[in-house]
Design an enzyme around this catalytic site. Sequence first.
Site, PDB file in Angstrom:
ATOM      1  N   CYS A 185       3.097  -7.451   0.193  1.00  0.00           N
ATOM      2  CA  CYS A 185       1.865  -6.784   0.639  1.00  0.00           C
ATOM      3  C   CYS A 185       1.718  -6.806   2.160  1.00  0.00           C
ATOM      4  O   CYS A 185       1.571  -7.882   2.756  1.00  0.00           O
ATOM      5  CB  CYS A 185       0.673  -7.458  -0.045  1.00  0.00           C
ATOM      6  SG  CYS A 185      -0.933  -7.044   0.655  1.00  0.00           S
ATOM      7  N   CYS A 195      -1.654  -8.224   3.452  1.00  0.00           N
ATOM      8  CA  CYS A 195      -1.647  -9.678   3.259  1.00  0.00           C
ATOM      9  C   CYS A 195      -0.916 -10.352   4.413  1.00  0.00           C
ATOM     10  O   CYS A 195      -1.365 -11.386   4.933  1.00  0.00           O
ATOM     11  CB  CYS A 195      -0.955 -10.052   1.945  1.00  0.00           C
ATOM     12  SG  CYS A 195      -1.658  -9.289   0.471  1.00  0.00           S
TER      13      CYS A 195
END
Length: 392
Positions: free
Chosen positions: A50, A53
């Site tokens: 991600c 993230c």
Amino acid sequence: MLRLLLLLLCTTPLTAQEGIDFFRGSWSEALERAEAEDKLIFVDAYAEWCGPCKMMSARVFPDAEVGEYFNANFISVKYDMEKAESADFRQWHTASAYPTLLFINAENEVVHRLIGARQSQQLIRDAAAALSRSEKDLDELRADYETEPTEEVTFKYVRALIRAGESHLRVANDYLRRPGTDFTAPATLRLLFLATTEADSRLFDLLLEHREAVAELEGHETVAAQLQRAVRATFDKGLEYRSADLLATAVDKQSLLDKDEANRLESEGEFTVALRGNDYKGFVKAAKSYLKKGAAGDVGRLRGAFAAITESSFKDYKEATDLAAEALSAAAARAEDGWRDYYQLARYLQERKRPEQALKAAEQSLAALADGPANYRRAVQGLVDELRAATK
């Protein structure tokens, strides 16, 4: 590309602080700790692939202000939701998108859920909203305290005052001054630990006196961090109000914790005060002292010194440029990502019409980036080529 790379470079305060301190125990241990400390758990539920993230891990979670807020108010954990490390957590909670940011109470109930990445200030605001959902309104707590100031009520009221940015000292001191106060009782020690937010207070001296007993409950590192935050709060207040007495108090209290750090703090104070004045000779003297005594060997402080000098009213003086370059060059030589500092230094020296020095810094950046991403190497190489052309 060069302009984009510049956006990745950021300045830091004089004293860099750590970000969020993530708890590394199991989920059941996190719940136990949340219950023991009467805190919410903040969970970063992420996936390795991600992008947002990764951005939060690299830029938001290490932020000093984020760390200070979250370390004081939450037990923080992070789990890769696609790996075995999150198996216990996933028995109770799921994430349909990444990152999912959860605030969970000690009963394992989600109090607040966020989907998607947040920048630092937005995350702090969201965290404050989670806290407000999890406890009574401040007026209700005040009424409870005035009706029956038990240990639990006093603790929650003091905590709410601190979170709201209101003065809590009178309430905490009144409780701790009661006749027969037992400084071996866990509730008393927890309140003392919570309420010690500044060094220029009786509470700080009490926490020092009962440090070992509090450490048995909170941990030695946690207590040490709280004492350091208290010293820093008094130091920052002294700078804000230009109070020599408060600055001296901060240094004196720091000397009780770490004499070497007290010397650093004193040097930082002299440097910061000089930055705000009009005495150029005094500024140069204080800056040299800070780079030698206060910031030496500390990458965060050296980067902060560079930023402070280049943003000061003395920034156009030749010796100020020399000092700024000395600070950032020293940081670059010590930092794992020193190529960024060398690149920033090259750009700075280029702006200051020092192409030969700028070229040297750019070449150092390129050398430090030897095994780095190709797009970064191309950007730095472009700057090297530009500067070589300018110095012919």
